[in-house]
Design a protein around this motif. Structure first.
Motif, mmCIF file in Angstrom:
data_model
loop_
_atom_site.group_PDB
_atom_site.id
_atom_site.type_symbol
_atom_site.label_atom_id
_atom_site.label_comp_id
_atom_site.label_asym_id
_atom_site.label_seq_id
_atom_site.Cartn_x
_atom_site.Cartn_y
_atom_site.Cartn_z
ATOM 1 N N ILE A 65 78.072 -15.354 -3.344
ATOM 2 C CA ILE A 65 79.467 -15.071 -3.710
ATOM 3 C C ILE A 65 80.347 -16.299 -3.520
ATOM 4 O O ILE A 65 81.236 -16.575 -4.327
ATOM 5 C CB ILE A 65 79.994 -13.853 -2.910
ATOM 6 N N LEU A 66 80.094 -17.065 -2.464
ATOM 7 C CA LEU A 66 80.939 -18.241 -2.230
ATOM 8 C C LEU A 66 80.722 -19.314 -3.297
ATOM 9 O O LEU A 66 81.637 -20.088 -3.586
ATOM 10 C CB LEU A 66 80.698 -18.809 -0.827
ATOM 11 N N ASP A 67 79.525 -19.335 -3.913
ATOM 12 C CA ASP A 67 79.275 -20.311 -4.978
ATOM 13 C C ASP A 67 80.222 -20.096 -6.164
ATOM 14 O O ASP A 67 80.514 -21.035 -6.898
ATOM 15 C CB ASP A 67 77.823 -20.236 -5.463
ATOM 16 N N THR A 68 80.661 -18.856 -6.373
ATOM 17 C CA THR A 68 81.544 -18.602 -7.519
ATOM 18 C C THR A 68 82.914 -19.252 -7.320
ATOM 19 O O THR A 68 83.667 -19.438 -8.278
ATOM 20 C CB THR A 68 81.731 -17.092 -7.794
ATOM 21 N N PHE A 69 83.252 -19.573 -6.074
ATOM 22 C CA PHE A 69 84.525 -20.257 -5.799
ATOM 23 C C PHE A 69 84.396 -21.774 -5.926
ATOM 24 O O PHE A 69 85.395 -22.486 -5.875
ATOM 25 C CB PHE A 69 85.024 -19.933 -4.385
ATOM 26 N N SER A 70 83.161 -22.265 -6.049
ATOM 27 C CA SER A 70 82.955 -23.722 -6.087
ATOM 28 C C SER A 70 83.514 -24.318 -7.369
ATOM 29 O O SER A 70 83.360 -23.765 -8.458
ATOM 30 C CB SER A 70 81.467 -24.049 -5.998
ATOM 31 N N LEU A 71 84.154 -25.463 -7.220
ATOM 32 C CA LEU A 71 84.677 -26.184 -8.383
ATOM 33 C C LEU A 71 83.886 -27.473 -8.625
ATOM 34 O O LEU A 71 84.376 -28.385 -9.299
ATOM 35 C CB LEU A 71 86.167 -26.488 -8.173
ATOM 36 N N ALA A 72 82.698 -27.541 -8.076
ATOM 37 C CA ALA A 72 81.868 -28.734 -8.265
ATOM 38 C C ALA A 72 81.671 -29.000 -9.759
ATOM 39 O O ALA A 72 81.351 -28.082 -10.526
ATOM 40 C CB ALA A 72 80.518 -28.546 -7.577
#
Ligand code: NDP
Length: 255
Positions: free
Chosen positions: A3-10
């Motif tokens: 779930i936290l990966d969906t917040f990533s802006l990489a």
């Protein structure tokens, strides 16, 4: 994907207007910490440089360049400059804004026009310039900074030009969201309550009753409390959200 990966802006490229102080600076920092390559624009070269320096001292990289967004070619310069520096543009945060306190009957035309030029016309022209680029490159996310001033009338000071401009920002956001969904461009607005910045003199005693005590949480926010919501709106964590106005105000508009 967690779930936290969906917040990533990489891998994302982001432009913030008015990023040299206040909320904009917190947004630059938040987007960069979430992994984006970030550029920001504002008018004051010295303030831009010291913001870049302060970010670097905190281990955050960002680029700045000077643009007056109300100038004829300001918005196109801002978008083209970001595309050139970042190699593209996936995220636009329209944050630059001004507020003038004055009773309606005393507002000169030039002042009214200036507030609307910065808060609405420049924001619209930024959306148009960035939207054209995003349409051609497969999509993007635009976050417009509105205000609770579109939902309530602030007191004790009067500021009808600001309030009208922010209400228009919210409706423009919805209009562009509907029109540009087919281009994979999401357009959302964030409507903060009182936040401690140069714009909002939250510590002044004459504002305490209406600005602080009237809010259920009985306090103002710091800019870094607002930044995570911009990261959310910019990121895939909000992939099904477009045309929304996210209110973040310590409960202010509840009454
Ligand atoms: P500040 O006054 O602290 O910062 C405003 C920023 O906008 C500065 O970086 C300024 O840089 C830039 N700016 C202003 N005019 C122009 C222009 N013509 N061209 C380019 N940049 C410009 O404001 P805040 O951080 O408080 O506010 C940021 C946004 O949040 C605004 O849209 C505001 O309406 C909104 N907001 C603020 C709230 C608050 O309580 N603080 C509450 C709700 C919404 P420079 O002067 O160098 O150009």
């Amino acid at each position: 994907m967690s779930i936290l990966d969906t917040f990533s802006l990489a891998g994302k490229r982001a432009l913030v207007t008015g990023g040299n102080r206040g909320l904009g600076l917190a947004f630059v920092r938040g987007l960069a910490e979430a992994g984006a390559d970030v550029a920001f624009v504002a008018r004051d070269a010295q303030r831009n440089a010291s913001a870049v320096g302060a970010l670097a001292a905190a281990g955050v990289q960002a680029q700045a360049f000077e643009v007056d967004l109300v100038s004829d070619d300001g918005p196109t310069q801002a978008v083209a400059g970001a595309v050139e520096r970042l190699g593209g543009l996936d995220i636009l945060v329209n944050n630059a804004g001004i507020a003038v306190h004055r009773p309606a009957l005393e507002i000169p035309d030039a002042e009214w026009d200036f507030v609307l030029d910065v808060n609405l016309r420049a924001l619209w022209r930024m959306c148009r310039a960035a939207g054209a680029h995003m349409k051609d490159t497969g999509g993007g996310s635009i976050v417009n900074i509105g205000s609770i001033s579109s939902l309530i009338v602030n007191r004790p000071q009067w500021q009808p030009s600001y309030n009208a401009s922010k209400a228009a920002v919210h409706q423009l956001t919805k209009s562009l969201a509907a029109e540009w969904a087919e281009y994979n461009i999401r357009v959302n607005a964030l409507a903060p309550g009182y936040v401690k910045t140069e714009m909002a003199a939250v510590d002044e005693p004459q504002f305490r009753q209406h600005w602080i005590e009237d809010a259920p949480m009985k306090r103002y926010a710091l800019p870094e409390e607002i930044a995570p919501s911009v990261v959310y709106l910019a990121s895939d964590a909000s992939s099904f959200m477009t045309g929304s106005v996210v209110v973040i105000d310590g409960g202010y508009v509840l009454h």
